[in-house]
Design a protein around this motif. Structure first.
Motif, PDB file in Angstrom:
ATOM      1  N   MET A  80      51.972  36.140  50.289  1.00 57.28           N
ATOM      2  CA  MET A  80      51.121  37.310  50.141  1.00 57.28           C
ATOM      3  C   MET A  80      49.812  36.898  49.476  1.00 57.28           C
ATOM      4  N   LYS A  81      48.799  37.732  49.637  1.00 56.85           N
ATOM      5  CA  LYS A  81      47.513  37.495  48.982  1.00 56.85           C
ATOM      6  C   LYS A  81      47.474  38.321  47.705  1.00 56.85           C
ATOM      7  N   ILE A  82      47.365  37.620  46.582  1.00 54.17           N
ATOM      8  CA  ILE A  82      47.512  38.252  45.278  1.00 54.17           C
ATOM      9  C   ILE A  82      46.307  37.916  44.404  1.00 54.17           C
ATOM     10  N   ALA A  83      45.755  38.936  43.753  1.00 55.08           N
ATOM     11  CA  ALA A  83      44.705  38.707  42.755  1.00 55.08           C
ATOM     12  C   ALA A  83      45.323  38.810  41.374  1.00 55.08           C
ATOM     13  N   VAL A  84      44.974  37.860  40.510  1.00 56.77           N
ATOM     14  CA  VAL A  84      45.376  37.887  39.105  1.00 56.77           C
ATOM     15  C   VAL A  84      44.111  38.081  38.287  1.00 56.77           C
ATOM     16  N   ALA A  85      44.074  39.140  37.480  1.00 54.52           N
ATOM     17  CA  ALA A  85      42.901  39.447  36.669  1.00 54.52           C
ATOM     18  C   ALA A  85      43.209  39.140  35.209  1.00 54.52           C
ATOM     19  N   GLY A  86      42.480  38.187  34.638  1.00 51.12           N
ATOM     20  CA  GLY A  86      42.661  37.833  33.232  1.00 51.12           C
ATOM     21  C   GLY A  86      42.969  36.374  33.052  1.00 51.12           C
ATOM     22  N   GLY A  87      42.051  35.646  32.405  1.00 49.54           N
ATOM     23  CA  GLY A  87      42.173  34.203  32.278  1.00 49.54           C
ATOM     24  C   GLY A  87      42.787  33.711  30.993  1.00 49.54           C
ATOM     25  N   GLY A  88      43.579  34.551  30.326  1.00 45.32           N
ATOM     26  CA  GLY A  88      44.287  34.114  29.125  1.00 45.32           C
ATOM     27  C   GLY A  88      45.552  33.353  29.489  1.00 45.32           C
ATOM     28  N   SER A  89      46.417  33.175  28.507  1.00 50.24           N
ATOM     29  CA  SER A  89      47.608  32.357  28.737  1.00 50.24           C
ATOM     30  C   SER A  89      48.569  32.977  29.740  1.00 50.24           C
ATOM     31  N   TRP A  90      48.784  34.286  29.650  1.00 52.43           N
ATOM     32  CA  TRP A  90      49.762  34.938  30.526  1.00 52.43           C
ATOM     33  C   TRP A  90      49.235  35.028  31.949  1.00 52.43           C
ATOM     34  N   GLY A  91      47.958  35.360  32.111  1.00 53.96           N
ATOM     35  CA  GLY A  91      47.382  35.379  33.450  1.00 53.96           C
ATOM     36  C   GLY A  91      47.428  34.009  34.096  1.00 53.96           C
ATOM     37  N   GLU A 122      48.882  33.151  48.179  1.00 52.83           N
ATOM     38  CA  GLU A 122      47.450  32.858  48.085  1.00 52.83           C
ATOM     39  C   GLU A 122      46.899  33.604  46.878  1.00 52.83           C
ATOM     40  N   ILE A 123      46.344  32.858  45.924  1.00 52.99           N
ATOM     41  CA  ILE A 123      45.957  33.437  44.642  1.00 52.99           C
ATOM     42  C   ILE A 123      44.439  33.486  44.492  1.00 52.99           C
ATOM     43  N   ASN A 124      43.931  34.705  44.220  1.00 49.30           N
ATOM     44  CA  ASN A 124      42.555  34.905  43.779  1.00 49.30           C
ATOM     45  C   ASN A 124      42.598  35.149  42.277  1.00 49.30           C
ATOM     46  N   PHE A 125      42.029  34.235  41.501  1.00 47.81           N
ATOM     47  CA  PHE A 125      42.117  34.299  40.052  1.00 47.81           C
ATOM     48  C   PHE A 125      40.768  34.742  39.493  1.00 47.81           C
ATOM     49  N   TYR A 126      40.738  35.989  38.977  1.00 45.55           N
ATOM     50  CA  TYR A 126      39.506  36.534  38.399  1.00 45.55           C
ATOM     51  C   TYR A 126      39.455  36.222  36.914  1.00 45.55           C
ATOM     52  N   ILE A 127      38.445  35.446  36.518  1.00 44.00           N
ATOM     53  CA  ILE A 127      38.276  35.028  35.126  1.00 44.00           C
ATOM     54  C   ILE A 127      36.824  35.253  34.736  1.00 44.00           C
ATOM     55  N   ARG A 128      36.593  36.037  33.705  1.00 43.62           N
ATOM     56  CA  ARG A 128      35.214  36.312  33.284  1.00 43.62           C
ATOM     57  C   ARG A 128      34.552  35.104  32.629  1.00 43.62           C
ATOM     58  N   ASN A 129      35.308  34.320  31.879  1.00 45.22           N
ATOM     59  CA  ASN A 129      34.730  33.231  31.110  1.00 45.22           C
ATOM     60  C   ASN A 129      34.412  32.027  31.995  1.00 45.22           C
ATOM     61  N   GLU A 130      33.148  31.643  32.016  1.00 42.31           N
ATOM     62  CA  GLU A 130      32.717  30.553  32.894  1.00 42.31           C
ATOM     63  C   GLU A 130      33.355  29.221  32.515  1.00 42.31           C
ATOM     64  N   MET A 131      33.475  28.953  31.224  1.00 34.10           N
ATOM     65  CA  MET A 131      34.048  27.684  30.790  1.00 34.10           C
ATOM     66  C   MET A 131      35.505  27.561  31.227  1.00 34.10           C
ATOM     67  N   THR A 132      36.236  28.670  31.179  1.00 25.27           N
ATOM     68  CA  THR A 132      37.629  28.644  31.620  1.00 25.27           C
ATOM     69  C   THR A 132      37.717  28.399  33.117  1.00 25.27           C
ATOM     70  N   ARG A 133      36.854  29.067  33.879  1.00 20.45           N
ATOM     71  CA  ARG A 133      36.842  28.842  35.336  1.00 20.45           C
ATOM     72  C   ARG A 133      36.553  27.377  35.648  1.00 20.45           C
ATOM     73  N   LEU A 134      35.553  26.810  34.997  1.00 22.10           N
ATOM     74  CA  LEU A 134      35.186  25.414  35.256  1.00 22.10           C
ATOM     75  C   LEU A 134      36.308  24.467  34.834  1.00 22.10           C
ATOM     76  N   ASP A 135      36.968  24.774  33.757  1.00 24.72           N
ATOM     77  CA  ASP A 135      38.085  23.955  33.287  1.00 24.72           C
ATOM     78  C   ASP A 135      39.183  23.900  34.344  1.00 24.72           C
ATOM     79  N   ILE A 136      39.540  25.075  34.871  1.00 26.84           N
ATOM     80  CA  ILE A 136      40.596  25.110  35.889  1.00 26.84           C
ATOM     81  C   ILE A 136      40.118  24.434  37.180  1.00 26.84           C
ATOM     82  N   LYS A 137      38.882  24.672  37.538  1.00 22.29           N
ATOM     83  CA  LYS A 137      38.337  24.059  38.758  1.00 22.29           C
ATOM     84  C   LYS A 137      38.317  22.537  38.670  1.00 22.29           C
TER      85      LYS A 137
END
Length: 335
Positions: free
Chosen positions: A1-12, A25-40
């Motif tokens: 399924m196509k799932i969006a996860v909103a929230g870049g903390g530990s549980w998200g 298929e995961i769409n991960f919405y994270i507001r914090n740019e540093m967290t997004r770049l870290d995961i990327k």
């Protein structure tokens, strides 16, 4: 399924990783740019969930509207106070067929609503499922066997989430009692804060056992007043979550409580924990809700006074210990 996860903390992060590992298929919405770049760049959220690597590709988004396009499930992994603003931001933009799965555990302070009630107010056509239980993100992120419960007004949606989110390390039960599941998940954070304060004051196992037991009684009283099934509080979202949150150092609420018991202010304790401590605001909302429902909840009341009125924790304990003598069981939950 196509799932969006909103929230870049530990549980998200833990949930996005778990779901991607079972080929959603995961769409991960994270507001914090540093967290997004870290995961990327590193396939890891090193700030909030270090050591839990993503093994599958996920889609990272800084804009929630882009993240929710064509999805089938939206997982809310944001603090309770952020749920309403997030849902308002996607109102009219989310398909009515999308199932909303909430991971946060709290009661909104301004309205005294549970998260399901907030969701129903803003997105009344979207099915809502609460996921709760003893589930530290740090352990889920490391594939340690975990068991949780899901609940919805319409059990068929809980069954869908049970089927789509279960793994050999993440077992899911269903429970038709949405009120009880949400209240248990929210109020156990209050008791975990109190248990942490007890630890910070250097009290012992006797004290903590009493807090947990009487805390469970308070949870059940409020649940019963709101129409919950009292048996729910003996389950994963009640007793299960209460045990793990009051005893583990993974628990933000317990850690914050320890710091407060050691003499730090609420603000200092929250800052040192470094993530949202849901029990602080939930203590306020539960205290207000207890007054509205005319329910006696002495642990919640005294914790409110410690957190919001500056009462000395030692004095609060003394008052609890010298209250009017009572029967242990003042009402029958199982008539």
């Amino acid at each position: 399924m196509k799932i969006a996860v909103a929230g870049g903390g530990s549980w998200g992060t833990a949930m996005a990783r778990l779901l991607s590992n079972i080929n959603h298929e995961i769409n991960f919405y994270i507001r914090n740019e540093m967290t997004r770049l870290d995961i990327k760049n590193n396939r890891e959220n090193s700030k909030y969930l270090p050591g839990s690597k993503f093994s599958k590709e996920i889609n990272l988004y800084e804009n929630v509207e882009d993240a929710i396009k064509d999805i089938e499930i939206l997982v809310l992994a944001v603090p309770t106070s952020a749920v309403r603003p997030l849902l308002n931001s996607i109102k009219g933009k989310l398909s009515k067929n999308v199932i909303i799965v909430n991971l946060s555990k709290g009661i909104e302070v301004e309205s005294l609503d549970r998260i399901s009630e907030v969701s129903e107010e803003i997105l009344p056509d979207n099915p809502f499922v609460a996921l709760s239980g003893p589930s530290h993100a740090e352990e889920v992120g490391n594939d340690i066997p975990t068991t949780v419960v899901v609940s919805s007004k319409d059990i068929k949606y809980a069954n869908i989430i049970q089927n789509e989110f279960s793994t050999d390390k993440f077992r899911i039960y269903t429970n038709a009692d949405l009120i009880g599941v949400e209240i248990g998940g929210a109020l156990k954070n209050i008791i975990a804060l109190a248990a942490g304060i007890s630890d910070g004051l250097k009290f012992g196992d006797n004290t903590k056992a009493a807090l947990m037991t009487r805390g469970m009684y308070e949870m059940s009283k409020m649940g019963l007043a709101l129409g919950a099934n009292p048996h729910t509080f003996n389950g994963l979202s009640g007793m299960g979550d209460l045990i793990v949150t009051c005893t583990s150092m993974h628990s933000r609420n317990r850690r914050a409580g320890i710091l407060i018991g050691e003499g730090k202010s609420v603000e200092e304790a929250s800052k040192e924990v470094g993530q949202i401590v849901e029990g602080i605001k939930t203590t306020k909302s539960a205290h207000m809700l207890a007054q509205k429902l005319n329910i006696e909840m002495p642990i919640t009341e005294k914790l409110y006074e410690v957190l919001y009125e500056g009462k000395d924790p030692q004095e609060a304990v003394k008052i609890l210990m010298t209250r009017e003598k009572k029967e242990e069981i003042e009402q029958n939950f199982f008539q």
